[in-house]
Enzyme design. Structure first.
Site, PDB file in Angstrom:
ATOM      1  N   ASP A 105       0.821  -1.198   0.000  1.00 18.45           N
ATOM      2  CA  ASP A 105       0.000   0.000   0.000  1.00 18.45           C
ATOM      3  C   ASP A 105       0.866   1.264   0.000  1.00 18.45           C
ATOM      4  O   ASP A 105       1.944   1.292   0.590  1.00 18.45           O
ATOM      5  CB  ASP A 105      -0.897  -0.026   1.236  1.00 18.45           C
ATOM      6  N   GLU A 152       0.767  -0.555  -5.226  1.00 24.93           N
ATOM      7  CA  GLU A 152      -0.404   0.320  -5.161  1.00 24.93           C
ATOM      8  C   GLU A 152       0.092   1.740  -5.393  1.00 24.93           C
ATOM      9  O   GLU A 152       0.582   2.402  -4.486  1.00 24.93           O
ATOM     10  CB  GLU A 152      -1.098   0.168  -3.802  1.00 24.93           C
ATOM     11  N   ASP A 208     -11.509   2.687  -0.719  1.00 22.41           N
ATOM     12  CA  ASP A 208     -11.957   4.079  -0.679  1.00 22.41           C
ATOM     13  C   ASP A 208     -13.141   4.341  -1.608  1.00 22.41           C
ATOM     14  O   ASP A 208     -13.679   5.454  -1.612  1.00 22.41           O
ATOM     15  CB  ASP A 208     -10.808   5.020  -1.094  1.00 22.41           C
TER      16      ASP A 208
END
Length: 233
Positions: A105, A152, A208
């Site tokens: 991430d 990511e 998200d």
């Protein structure tokens, strides 16, 4: 904990025998109250009382006028380098004991990370600092070999981040929900499928985003028409 890992190992083995690989997530940062900070405070930007001197977040943007103040302690990358990035190599090694593929991430933070003074209550007082870059991933490759990592790379993209993703060789992420934009008549942004490179992994959305049904329901009439035209053509 023992029972969880015993059952997890059995579940992963069951999935792998049926051609299913499991993707796990490794966040770039850890919490202040984590065992990592407790056992290895020298790896983090802390003062003599083990309180952060600077914390993580992201700058003001179209989603937030004051940015995001995540509050995670930042790494002392110079110290990590002096250890041969031992902590990161061990962290990723262990992730592959659990998963077949690891998604890292906030990959852009390895190129540049946003540093916010810990005594400030807003991300608007932060600034960018240089991360470890390819040196970290060359070390990981030397220690662990060809590992299955997804980068990511969402968020504020720069030439430096794009280069780091290319140089690492890791596939990056494409998110279908980021594609729709009626003002983009030529469908030119990076998230339309016809613009994808070969080395990427496609998601409908992320944590998200809305569900796909909820996202479509919330689109404007023009955006819905754009998506229908694109799919039908």
């Amino acid at each position: 904990q023992y029972q969880f890992f015993r059952q997890w190992k059995a579940l992963r083995s069951y999935a792998n025998k049926r051609g299913i690989r499991i993707i796990g997530d490794v966040p770039i940062y850890v919490p202040l109250d984590s065992v990592d900070v407790w056992t290895a405070p020298d790896l983090f930007q802390l003062d003599g009382n083990c309180r952060p001197t600077a914390v993580a977040g992201c700058p003001p943007d179209g989603f937030s006028a004051t940015g995001q103040l995540w509050g995670n302690p930042l790494y002392r990358w110079d110290y990590h380098k002096s250890t041969g990035y031992e902590w990161w190599c061990t962290r990723l090694w262990y992730s592959f004991q659990l998963y077949d593929v690891t998604r890292i991430d906030h990959f852009r933070g390895f190129d540049e990370y946003f540093s916010i003074p810990a005594d400030q209550g807003s991300a608007k007082y932060g600034h960018w600092e240089k991360g470890p870059g390819m040196e970290l991933f060359r070390t990981i490759h030397a220690r662990l070999g060809d590992v299955n990592v997804i980068a990511e790379d969402l968020g504020l993209m720069t030439d430096g981040v794009r280069k780091l993703v290319r140089d690492s060789g890791y596939p990056n992420m494409k998110v279908l929900q980021f594609a729709g934009d009626p003002s983009d008549i030529a469908c030119s942004n990076d998230y339309w499928p016809h613009n994808y490179g070969r080395n990427c992994v496609v998601y409908t959305g992320t944590h998200d985003n809305e569900t796909l049904a909820g996202w479509y329901a919330g689109l404007s009439k023009a955006a819905k028409q754009q998506m229908r035209d694109y799919i039908c053509n």
